[in-house]
Design an enzyme around this catalytic site. Structure first.
Site, PDB file in Angstrom:
ATOM      1  N   GLY A   1       0.878  -1.175   0.000  1.00  0.00           N
ATOM      2  CA  GLY A   1       0.000   0.000   0.000  1.00  0.00           C
ATOM      3  C   GLY A   1       0.906   1.211   0.000  1.00  0.00           C
ATOM      4  O   GLY A   1       2.105   1.101  -0.243  1.00  0.00           O
TER       5      GLY A   1
ATOM      6  N   ASN B   1       2.036   8.348 -10.150  1.00  0.00           N
ATOM      7  CA  ASN B   1       1.621   6.960  -9.954  1.00  0.00           C
ATOM      8  C   ASN B   1       0.109   6.870 -10.094  1.00  0.00           C
ATOM      9  O   ASN B   1      -0.629   7.129  -9.144  1.00  0.00           O
ATOM     10  CB  ASN B   1       2.093   6.500  -8.561  1.00  0.00           C
ATOM     11  CG  ASN B   1       1.693   5.066  -8.268  1.00  0.00           C
ATOM     12  OD1 ASN B   1       1.046   4.411  -9.068  1.00  0.00           O
ATOM     13  ND2 ASN B   1       2.075   4.589  -7.103  1.00  0.00           N
TER      14      ASN B   1
ATOM     15  N   CYS C   1      -1.118   2.207  -8.968  1.00  0.00           N
ATOM     16  CA  CYS C   1      -0.878   1.356  -7.791  1.00  0.00           C
ATOM     17  C   CYS C   1      -2.071   0.431  -7.553  1.00  0.00           C
ATOM     18  O   CYS C   1      -3.179   0.907  -7.323  1.00  0.00           O
ATOM     19  CB  CYS C   1      -0.625   2.217  -6.549  1.00  0.00           C
ATOM     20  SG  CYS C   1      -0.308   1.199  -5.090  1.00  0.00           S
TER      21      CYS C   1
ATOM     22  N   LYS D   1       3.468   6.939 -14.858  1.00  0.00           N
ATOM     23  CA  LYS D   1       3.721   5.494 -14.739  1.00  0.00           C
ATOM     24  C   LYS D   1       2.435   4.724 -15.027  1.00  0.00           C
ATOM     25  O   LYS D   1       1.417   4.911 -14.355  1.00  0.00           O
ATOM     26  CB  LYS D   1       4.231   5.178 -13.328  1.00  0.00           C
ATOM     27  CG  LYS D   1       4.627   3.721 -13.153  1.00  0.00           C
ATOM     28  CD  LYS D   1       5.417   3.529 -11.880  1.00  0.00           C
ATOM     29  CE  LYS D   1       5.847   2.095 -11.686  1.00  0.00           C
ATOM     30  NZ  LYS D   1       6.575   1.908 -10.433  1.00  0.00           N
TER      31      LYS D   1
ATOM     32  N   ILE E   1       6.271  -0.778 -16.634  1.00  0.00           N
ATOM     33  CA  ILE E   1       4.931  -0.792 -16.103  1.00  0.00           C
ATOM     34  C   ILE E   1       4.977  -0.914 -14.574  1.00  0.00           C
ATOM     35  O   ILE E   1       6.000  -1.287 -13.996  1.00  0.00           O
ATOM     36  CB  ILE E   1       4.120  -2.006 -16.670  1.00  0.00           C
ATOM     37  CG1 ILE E   1       4.883  -3.302 -16.470  1.00  0.00           C
ATOM     38  CG2 ILE E   1       3.651  -1.778 -18.043  1.00  0.00           C
ATOM     39  CD1 ILE E   1       4.193  -4.553 -16.947  1.00  0.00           C
TER      40      ILE E   1
ATOM     41  N   GLY F   1      13.546  -3.119  -9.800  1.00  0.00           N
ATOM     42  CA  GLY F   1      12.777  -3.131  -8.559  1.00  0.00           C
ATOM     43  C   GLY F   1      13.047  -4.379  -7.749  1.00  0.00           C
ATOM     44  O   GLY F   1      13.975  -4.426  -6.930  1.00  0.00           O
TER      45      GLY F   1
HETATM   46  C1  LIG Z   1       7.739  -3.774  -2.354  1.00  0.00           C
HETATM   47  C2  LIG Z   1       7.314  -2.951  -3.536  1.00  0.00           C
HETATM   48  C3  LIG Z   1       6.783  -1.664  -3.340  1.00  0.00           C
HETATM   49  C4  LIG Z   1       6.378  -0.894  -4.432  1.00  0.00           C
HETATM   50  N1  LIG Z   1       5.899   0.380  -4.238  1.00  0.00           N
HETATM   51  C5  LIG Z   1       5.602   1.163  -5.313  1.00  0.00           C
HETATM   52  C6  LIG Z   1       5.187   2.518  -5.139  1.00  0.00           C
HETATM   53  O1  LIG Z   1       5.110   3.044  -4.020  1.00  0.00           O
HETATM   54  N2  LIG Z   1       4.891   3.260  -6.255  1.00  0.00           N
HETATM   55  C7  LIG Z   1       4.984   2.712  -7.520  1.00  0.00           C
HETATM   56  O2  LIG Z   1       4.713   3.404  -8.520  1.00  0.00           O
HETATM   57  N3  LIG Z   1       5.400   1.445  -7.720  1.00  0.00           N
HETATM   58  C8  LIG Z   1       5.702   0.669  -6.643  1.00  0.00           C
HETATM   59  N4  LIG Z   1       6.133  -0.617  -6.842  1.00  0.00           N
HETATM   60  C9  LIG Z   1       6.247  -1.144  -8.220  1.00  0.00           C
HETATM   61  C10 LIG Z   1       7.671  -1.041  -8.738  1.00  0.00           C
HETATM   62  O3  LIG Z   1       8.127   0.286  -8.778  1.00  0.00           O
HETATM   63  C11 LIG Z   1       7.755  -1.670 -10.157  1.00  0.00           C
HETATM   64  O4  LIG Z   1       6.907  -0.947 -11.032  1.00  0.00           O
HETATM   65  C12 LIG Z   1       7.347  -3.137 -10.182  1.00  0.00           C
HETATM   66  O5  LIG Z   1       7.796  -3.808  -9.031  1.00  0.00           O
HETATM   67  C13 LIG Z   1       7.857  -3.869 -11.430  1.00  0.00           C
HETATM   68  O6  LIG Z   1       9.258  -3.879 -11.486  1.00  0.00           O
HETATM   69  P1  LIG Z   1      10.158  -5.126 -10.968  1.00  0.00           P
HETATM   70  O7  LIG Z   1       9.592  -6.345 -11.602  1.00  0.00           O
HETATM   71  O8  LIG Z   1      11.546  -4.795 -11.371  1.00  0.00           O
HETATM   72  O9  LIG Z   1       9.990  -5.163  -9.477  1.00  0.00           O
HETATM   73  C14 LIG Z   1       6.520  -1.409  -5.754  1.00  0.00           C
HETATM   74  C15 LIG Z   1       7.057  -2.701  -5.939  1.00  0.00           C
HETATM   75  C16 LIG Z   1       7.451  -3.467  -4.862  1.00  0.00           C
HETATM   76  C17 LIG Z   1       8.037  -4.831  -5.111  1.00  0.00           C
END
Ligand SMILES: Cc1cc2nc3c(=O)[nH]c(=O)nc-3n(C[C@H](O)[C@H](O)[C@H](O)COP(=O)(O)O)c2cc1C
Length: 310
Positions: free
Chosen positions: A76, A131, A134, A169, A195, A269
């Site tokens: 969240g 964002n 989410c 995003k 994404i 990420g």
């Molecule tokens: C623990 C966690 C927290 C995240 N928090 C946010 C966030 O606050 N805002 C956002 O735009 N994306 C958030 N994301 C999404 C990541 O920025 C990213 O878009 C997503 O994880 C896909 O990339 P990845 O496969 O390299 O993790 C979060 C992802 C994870 C794993």
């Protein structure tokens, strides 16, 4: 060899990164936590945790689950709130000389606008990542990113109050990501991140109930990569603003695929949560590839697979 990239050529301030490696929102906190864990001067930029008008507590535990080839998170929007970010974090970023983009989220258009207004003129902030994608919050979040008109309205309104480079995003959950990409680009987005996570869930079979406290969460990690790659490739054919790829990137080869599909930069990420050395290794691998292939600038690779398939 030139690995610098420009992510906001249409913006007066511009957003030039020393290299295309970025850390994704929610996986690098507010950067200062990483001192001593990784070289904070190595990535081109950081995107901080999604920040709201007021501080947020996030969702009930459990908030993380491992799944095949990825993970689910339902953090969240646990965050310190925009005023604390401006007073406590931005001056530190400025002193450290790191490039930080602030990921912002709101429950309605007015909140997004108010956050952007407060960020205006704050030193130490290089851009805003909107964002609208989410999947883990009850109000707002992803619902803004599923409808082209709503996504365009928020983009346009925020653009009116900020001179910072504005990155939008996108969510993989939209019926047509292309329609959203086109709409927000027309509304003034300087760049797009593709994404965010994809909605998913897991069941605790012993307790016979959903594993996550929030029932569903956002799927990330290697499982997301082919989905993100197709979305970047398709979007690159449609819009003329820089794209930032995100989704399952964990190696130099992954990053190069995205760059060839049209991304000017890549965000890491989940892989960073697994190993804080991964971003540095990816950058080293990209440079080695450019050298092997005798390519003098990374810009020569951006979108080459799109051009070659026409
Ligand atoms: C623990 C966690 C927290 C995240 N928090 C946010 C966030 O606050 N805002 C956002 O735009 N994306 C958030 N994301 C999404 C990541 O920025 C990213 O878009 C997503 O994880 C896909 O990339 P990845 O496969 O390299 O993790 C979060 C992802 C994870 C794993």
């Amino acid at each position: 060899m030139d690995v610098s990239v420009e992510l906001a050529p249409r913006n007066q301030k511009g957003l030039r990164l020393q290299n295309p490696l970025m850390l994704a929102s929610g996986t690098c906190g507010y950067v200062t936590e990483l001192e001593g864990v990784t070289d904070i001067h190595s990535p081109g930029a950081f995107v901080c945790k999604g920040t709201t008008l007021k501080p947020g507590k996030g969702n009930p535990q459990p908030r993380i689950a491992e799944v095949t080839s990825g993970m689910l998170n339902a953090i969240g929007l646990e965050n310190i709130g925009i005023d604390s970010l401006i007073s406590n974090q931005a001056p530190t970023w400025n002193r450290l000389g790191v490039c930080v983009i602030v990921n912002i989220a709101g429950s309605n258009t007015e909140e997004y606008v108010e956050i952007a207004r407060r960020l205006e003129g704050t030193e130490g902030i290089s851009g805003i990542e909107l964002n609208i994608s989410c999947p883990n919050v009850k109000s707002g979040g992803v619902e803004f990113g599923l409808d082209p008109e709503t996504a365009a309205t928020i983009t346009r309104e925020v653009k009116c109050v900020t001179t910072l480079p504005l990155i939008v995003k996108l969510s993989p959950g939209a019926a047509s990501v292309s329609d959203i990409a086109t709409a927000v680009t027309k509304a003034g987005a300087d760049a797009l991140t593709l994404i965010n996570t994809f909605k998913g869930m897991a069941i605790d079979i012993n307790r016979r109930r959903p594993l996550l406290g929030n029932t569903t969460g956002g799927l990330s990690g290697p499982i997301l990569k082919p989905v993100a790659l197709a979305m970047v490739y398709e979007t690159a054919r449609l819009v003329d603003v820089p794209l930032i790829a995100c989704g399952g990137i964990s190696s130099a080869e992954d990053a190069i695929e995205f760059i060839m599909a049209g991304a000017s930069a890549v965000q890491v990420g989940t892989a960073f949560l697994v190993d804080p050395c991964i971003p540095g290794n990816i950058l080293t691998g990209i440079k080695a590839f450019l050298s092997e292939q005798e390519v003098s600038s990374i810009n020569k690779l951006i979108g080459c697979a799109v051009t070659n398939s026409k």
